[in-house]
Write a protein that holds these residues in place. Structure first.
Motif, PDB file in Angstrom:
ATOM      1  N   TYR A   1       0.838  -1.562   0.287  1.00  0.00           N
ATOM      2  CA  TYR A   1      -0.391  -0.094  -0.081  1.00  0.00           C
ATOM      3  C   TYR A   1       0.854   1.235   0.147  1.00  0.00           C
ATOM      4  CZ  TYR A   1      -4.525  -2.613   0.464  1.00  0.00           C
ATOM      5  OH  TYR A   1      -5.461  -3.517  -0.048  1.00  0.00           O
ATOM      6  N   ALA A   2       1.794   1.094   0.093  1.00  0.00           N
ATOM      7  CA  ALA A   2       2.759   2.251   0.196  1.00  0.00           C
ATOM      8  C   ALA A   2       3.781   2.615  -1.433  1.00  0.00           C
ATOM      9  CB  ALA A   2       3.859   2.409   1.331  1.00  0.00           C
ATOM     10  N   THR A   3       3.061   1.348  -1.811  1.00  0.00           N
ATOM     11  CA  THR A   3       3.734   1.357  -3.267  1.00  0.00           C
ATOM     12  C   THR A   3       3.156   2.154  -4.604  1.00  0.00           C
ATOM     13  OG1 THR A   3       3.244  -0.509  -4.130  1.00  0.00           O
ATOM     14  CG2 THR A   3       5.212  -0.117  -3.012  1.00  0.00           C
ATOM     15  N   PRO A   4       3.414   2.541  -5.917  1.00  0.00           N
ATOM     16  CA  PRO A   4       2.151   2.773  -6.255  1.00  0.00           C
ATOM     17  C   PRO A   4       1.461   1.219  -7.160  1.00  0.00           C
ATOM     18  CG  PRO A   4       4.646   2.695  -7.144  1.00  0.00           C
ATOM     19  CD  PRO A   4       4.237   2.255  -6.102  1.00  0.00           C
ATOM     20  N   TYR A   5       1.502   0.137  -6.148  1.00  0.00           N
ATOM     21  CA  TYR A   5       0.658  -0.854  -6.517  1.00  0.00           C
ATOM     22  C   TYR A   5      -0.624  -0.962  -5.703  1.00  0.00           C
ATOM     23  CZ  TYR A   5       4.402  -2.578  -9.584  1.00  0.00           C
ATOM     24  OH  TYR A   5       5.443  -2.693 -10.464  1.00  0.00           O
ATOM     25  N   ALA A   6      -0.454   0.395  -4.603  1.00  0.00           N
ATOM     26  CA  ALA A   6      -1.714   0.252  -3.868  1.00  0.00           C
ATOM     27  C   ALA A   6      -3.419  -0.650  -4.622  1.00  0.00           C
ATOM     28  CB  ALA A   6      -1.971   1.701  -3.291  1.00  0.00           C
ATOM     29  N   GLY A   7      -3.187   0.704  -5.465  1.00  0.00           N
ATOM     30  CA  GLY A   7      -4.795   0.396  -6.428  1.00  0.00           C
ATOM     31  C   GLY A   7      -5.190  -0.852  -6.019  1.00  0.00           C
ATOM     32  N   GLU A   8      -4.359  -1.585  -7.328  1.00  0.00           N
ATOM     33  CA  GLU A   8      -4.142  -3.297  -8.587  1.00  0.00           C
ATOM     34  C   GLU A   8      -4.323  -3.778  -6.684  1.00  0.00           C
ATOM     35  OE1 GLU A   8      -1.849  -5.675 -10.107  1.00  0.00           O
ATOM     36  OE2 GLU A   8      -1.075  -3.674 -10.724  1.00  0.00           O
ATOM     37  N   MET A   9      -3.627  -3.723  -5.655  1.00  0.00           N
ATOM     38  CA  MET A   9      -4.089  -4.363  -4.897  1.00  0.00           C
ATOM     39  C   MET A   9      -5.606  -4.658  -3.816  1.00  0.00           C
ATOM     40  SD  MET A   9      -2.213  -6.833  -2.652  1.00  0.00           S
ATOM     41  CE  MET A   9      -1.986  -7.342  -1.418  1.00  0.00           C
ATOM     42  N   ARG A  10      -5.039  -2.880  -3.790  1.00  0.00           N
ATOM     43  CA  ARG A  10      -7.252  -2.517  -3.254  1.00  0.00           C
ATOM     44  C   ARG A  10      -8.135  -3.715  -3.627  1.00  0.00           C
ATOM     45  NH1 ARG A  10      -6.562   2.266  -2.991  1.00  0.00           N
ATOM     46  NH2 ARG A  10      -5.550   2.539  -1.200  1.00  0.00           N
ATOM     47  N   GLU A  11      -8.076  -3.257  -5.266  1.00  0.00           N
ATOM     48  CA  GLU A  11      -9.282  -4.127  -6.359  1.00  0.00           C
ATOM     49  C   GLU A  11      -8.997  -5.544  -6.146  1.00  0.00           C
ATOM     50  OE1 GLU A  11      -8.702  -3.798 -10.862  1.00  0.00           O
ATOM     51  OE2 GLU A  11      -8.753  -1.975 -10.287  1.00  0.00           O
ATOM     52  N   LEU A  12      -7.839  -6.393  -6.151  1.00  0.00           N
ATOM     53  CA  LEU A  12      -7.738  -8.163  -5.779  1.00  0.00           C
ATOM     54  C   LEU A  12      -8.684  -7.994  -4.089  1.00  0.00           C
ATOM     55  CD1 LEU A  12      -4.123  -8.089  -7.116  1.00  0.00           C
ATOM     56  CD2 LEU A  12      -5.952  -9.283  -7.862  1.00  0.00           C
ATOM     57  N   GLU A  13      -8.268  -7.455  -3.625  1.00  0.00           N
ATOM     58  CA  GLU A  13      -8.854  -8.071  -2.034  1.00  0.00           C
ATOM     59  C   GLU A  13     -10.454  -7.312  -2.042  1.00  0.00           C
ATOM     60  OE1 GLU A  13      -7.239  -7.143   1.420  1.00  0.00           O
ATOM     61  OE2 GLU A  13      -4.966  -6.379   0.744  1.00  0.00           O
ATOM     62  N   THR A  14     -10.296  -6.587  -2.792  1.00  0.00           N
ATOM     63  CA  THR A  14     -12.081  -6.233  -3.067  1.00  0.00           C
ATOM     64  C   THR A  14     -13.390  -7.527  -4.300  1.00  0.00           C
ATOM     65  OG1 THR A  14     -12.096  -3.745  -3.565  1.00  0.00           O
ATOM     66  CG2 THR A  14     -13.983  -5.430  -4.189  1.00  0.00           C
ATOM     67  N   LYS A  15     -12.214  -8.214  -4.948  1.00  0.00           N
ATOM     68  CA  LYS A  15     -12.458  -9.277  -5.562  1.00  0.00           C
ATOM     69  C   LYS A  15     -12.466 -10.779  -5.011  1.00  0.00           C
ATOM     70  CE  LYS A  15     -10.607 -11.150  -9.909  1.00  0.00           C
ATOM     71  NZ  LYS A  15      -9.756 -11.281 -10.784  1.00  0.00           N
ATOM     72  N   TYR A  16     -11.699 -10.734  -3.743  1.00  0.00           N
ATOM     73  CA  TYR A  16     -10.971 -12.050  -3.240  1.00  0.00           C
ATOM     74  C   TYR A  16     -12.624 -11.570  -1.619  1.00  0.00           C
ATOM     75  CZ  TYR A  16      -8.944 -14.990   0.119  1.00  0.00           C
ATOM     76  OH  TYR A  16      -9.034 -16.142   0.389  1.00  0.00           O
ATOM     77  N   THR A  17     -12.459 -10.815  -1.538  1.00  0.00           N
ATOM     78  CA  THR A  17     -13.756 -10.559  -0.586  1.00  0.00           C
ATOM     79  C   THR A  17     -14.950 -11.587  -1.255  1.00  0.00           C
ATOM     80  OG1 THR A  17     -13.090  -8.688   0.573  1.00  0.00           O
ATOM     81  CG2 THR A  17     -14.839  -8.986   0.839  1.00  0.00           C
TER      82      THR A  17
ATOM     83  N   LYS B   1      -8.071 -19.010  -5.247  1.00  0.00           N
ATOM     84  CA  LYS B   1      -6.601 -19.712  -5.260  1.00  0.00           C
ATOM     85  C   LYS B   1      -6.143 -18.681  -6.215  1.00  0.00           C
ATOM     86  CE  LYS B   1      -5.618 -23.940  -4.171  1.00  0.00           C
ATOM     87  NZ  LYS B   1      -5.598 -25.594  -3.869  1.00  0.00           N
ATOM     88  N   ALA B   2      -7.220 -18.482  -7.158  1.00  0.00           N
ATOM     89  CA  ALA B   2      -6.322 -17.234  -8.492  1.00  0.00           C
ATOM     90  C   ALA B   2      -6.166 -16.026  -8.025  1.00  0.00           C
ATOM     91  CB  ALA B   2      -7.402 -17.220  -9.829  1.00  0.00           C
TER      92      ALA B   2
END
Lengths: 49, 563
Positions: free
Chosen positions: B314-330, B370-371
């Motif tokens: 979250y301290a890198t430019p990949y924060a947005g991508e990570m947030r999106e993936l977390e929502t997808k995972y939920t 898992k994906a």
């Protein structure tokens, strides 16, 4: 004390294992327990497959 | 960490250290320090052997292994009871008859001084590195999860171990290990009980095991043969047997445990005790991991269990991508959770068709979840290239920290610290014994007083302890260190086992032949390591086989020495 390994004249007397007349009984207990566990695990694997 | 956790953690560790020092107080001689005056009862030996083998990583990684891969890791231990019987019949009587302090002393009696020194040096290099890792591996996980300083965690484990190991020697190691085993087993049983309690009300224990089975986690035994499959019945019975033979028969950290027995009978019973209980113990730890897996079918797990590594993204430019993936995972989890409830309901109806439909649905959704996890790992590795993307070691500690009540968190941390301390203390004790008996007293200072050797033993224990802590502190500077140490271990273990197998079973081969066979075998293993792609686990087999083969070839050429 010398460092060279000093073979002891007589081996310490073997005490008998608990519950068994000889050590062979104890060894079979351990191996039997292994066999029992493997069979049990196989049944568990098949049952929950 | 809440105050009650601190009280439980510090109280448990403090009690064990003070008990170890108090119980072994008073003046000692070298015999008492290195062999515990042959006063150990069989159950102390048995618990001590189990505690030495059970390192902190056992309690951190094994439940995670079951979470990821099911129960099949248990097969790795199938060869162990057979090894215990073989060692009880063949090795123990020889060590007792020769009245040795270390396993390597026997090699001088059977072969010569140079073979003894070679085996001792190989052991010191291998175990010296492993001692650092025994401290480092849990410290890195605990410091990541708890936010503690890595150096402080290393120091806590290292200093506590040094205090009682230096003070009481072998006896202190063994008596503290009985307490440590009690803490470890008690803590794990409580954790297992709690995880079952946390299952939803409509999910019984039987339902939980059935769900685990349908999701492929109750795969305890697999009789199919496959070279590429690391854990099956056949690899466990062969590879596991060889590994257990070399570890329990030639590694001084284990040999010292049963050499301290009151008699051969006590030592044998201690080993057989391990042969009886080791598999059930590992089964219990793996089963707790499976129950944690079932728990996380009804409660959302973190998308990546190493929370610190995830937060860094979250301290890198990949924060947005990570947030999106977390929502997808939920979203994927919620859908899967519903499907798992459907599977439980289907299992209760005992309708085969309904069960198969529910099972297929759960399978498909598990693959989808898992994906997403794999995508998250990809993002973590892009955002922080040095981050470890394997998070199974963090599964259990993450559950403990998040869900267990105050007091139990402290107890489970005490389990992990106890495990780290129990294996470290055996290692330091073995390193000091081997250094003093096989190198210092044999080749450096031969005729000093017993008191001199006692002080030397204590100083070497402190020295090895400091080296282990220092190595653990700077271990993070090296990439993929655990694998590196495993490779180094495999490079030496095969040769050491080969020397001992020749000593026990091939009377035809003598000192000169086995020494040069061991040197050549080591060169072959080093060649394999540097110039081939052979997997490092095979080095154990190659090294061992080469010592025996070269021994037979060289004996007629070099075999003129006096026996």
């Amino acid at each position: 004390m010398s460092d060279k390994s000093k073979p002891v004249d007589t081996e310490p007397p073997l005490e008998k294992p608990p519950f068994f007349k000889s050590w062979a009984g104890m060894y079979w207990l351990v191996l039997g327990n292994l066999a029992f566990l493997i069979v049990l695990f196989y049944i568990i694997t098949k049952f929950y497959e | 960490m809440r105050p009650l956790d601190w009280i439980v953690l510090l109280g448990t560790l403090g009690f064990i250290v003070i008990y170890g020092v108090w119980k072994t107080r008073g003046s000692q001689d070298i015999e008492g320090y290195l062999k515990g005056n042959n006063s150990m009862k069989w159950w102390t030996i048995g618990l001590s052997i189990m505690a030495t083998q059970a390192s902190a990583i056992t309690f951190l990684s094994t439940p995670g292994q079951a979470y990821e891969d099911g129960m099949r890791f248990i097969q790795f231990y199938f060869g162990l009871p057979i090894a215990m019987v073989i060692i009880s019949i063949t090795v123990i009587p020889i060590f007792y008859r020769l009245n040795v302090f270390t396993a390597y002393e026997f090699l001088e009696n059977r072969f010569d001084l140079k073979t003894r020194s070679l085996a001792a040096l190989l052991f010191l290099v291998q175990r010296g590195l492993a001692a650092g890792i025994t401290i480092y591996a849990p410290a890195i996980i605990l410091s990541t999860m708890l936010g503690w300083s890595l150096t402080a965690t290393n120091l806590i484990i290292g200093v506590l171990v040094i205090i009682y190991t230096v003070s009481g020697g072998t006896k202190a190691v063994s008596v503290t290990q009985t307490q440590q085993m009690a803490v470890m087993m008690g803590g794990m049983l409580v954790a297992g009980f709690m995880v079952v309690q946390y299952l939803p009300e409509n999910v019984s224990f039987g339902d939980a095991v059935a769900v685990a089975g349908k999701m492929g986690k109750m795969n305890v035994v697999d009789f199919s043969f496959d070279w590429d499959d690391r854990y099956n019945f056949w690899s466990g019975m062969t590879g596991g047997l060889f590994l257990a033979l070399s570890y329990f028969g030639t590694d001084q950290s284990q040999v010292a445990r049963y050499l301290g027995g009151k008699s051969i009978a006590e030592s044998r019973l201690g080993l057989l005790f391990n042969g009886l209980l080791k598999i059930p113990m590992q089964f219990m730890i793996l089963f707790i991991g499976v129950m944690v897996f079932v728990f996380y079918q009804f409660n959302q797990p973190p998308v990546f269990f190493n929370e610190a590594a995830r937060s860094k993204v979250y301290a890198t430019p990949y924060a947005g991508e990570m947030r999106e993936l977390e929502t997808k995972y939920t979203a994927a989890f919620q859908e899967k959770q519903e499907a798992v409830h459907g599977l439980v309901a289907a299992l209760k109806t005992e309708n085969e068709a309904a069960i198969v439909i529910a099972e297929n649905k759960v399978d498909a959704l598990t693959t989808a979840a898992k994906a997403v996890r794999e995508e998250v790992k990809g993002v973590i590795s892009k955002a922080t290239p040095k981050a470890e993307t394997k998070d199974t070691d963090y599964v259990f500690i993450s559950f403990v920290m998040k869900y267990l009540p105050a007091g139990l968190v402290g107890l489970l941390l005490a389990v992990i610290f106890s495990a780290a301390m129990s294996s470290s203390s055996s290692e330091l004790n073995a390193l000091a014994s081997t250094t003093v008996v096989d190198i210092y007293r044999r080749s450096v200072k031969q005729h000093a007083s017993p008191k001199h050797y006692l002080i030397a033993s204590k100083l070497f224990t402190i020295g090895w302890g400091l080296i282990a802590v220092l190595f653990a502190t700077y271990a993070s500077l090296l990439d993929n260190l655990i694998q590196a140490v495993n490779i180094i271990g495999s490079i030496f273990y095969g040769t050491i086992l080969g020397i001992f197998l020749v000593a026990f079973y091939f009377k035809y081969i003598r000192g000169n032949a086995v020494f040069w066979a061991a040197v050549l075998a080591e060169l072959v293993v080093l060649y394999c390591h540097f110039y081939t792609d052979i997997a490092f686990l095979w080095f154990n087999v190659i090294g061992c086989a080469c010592v025996i083969l070269f021994g037979f070839i060289l004996q007629p050429l070099l075999g003129r020495e006096k026996v």
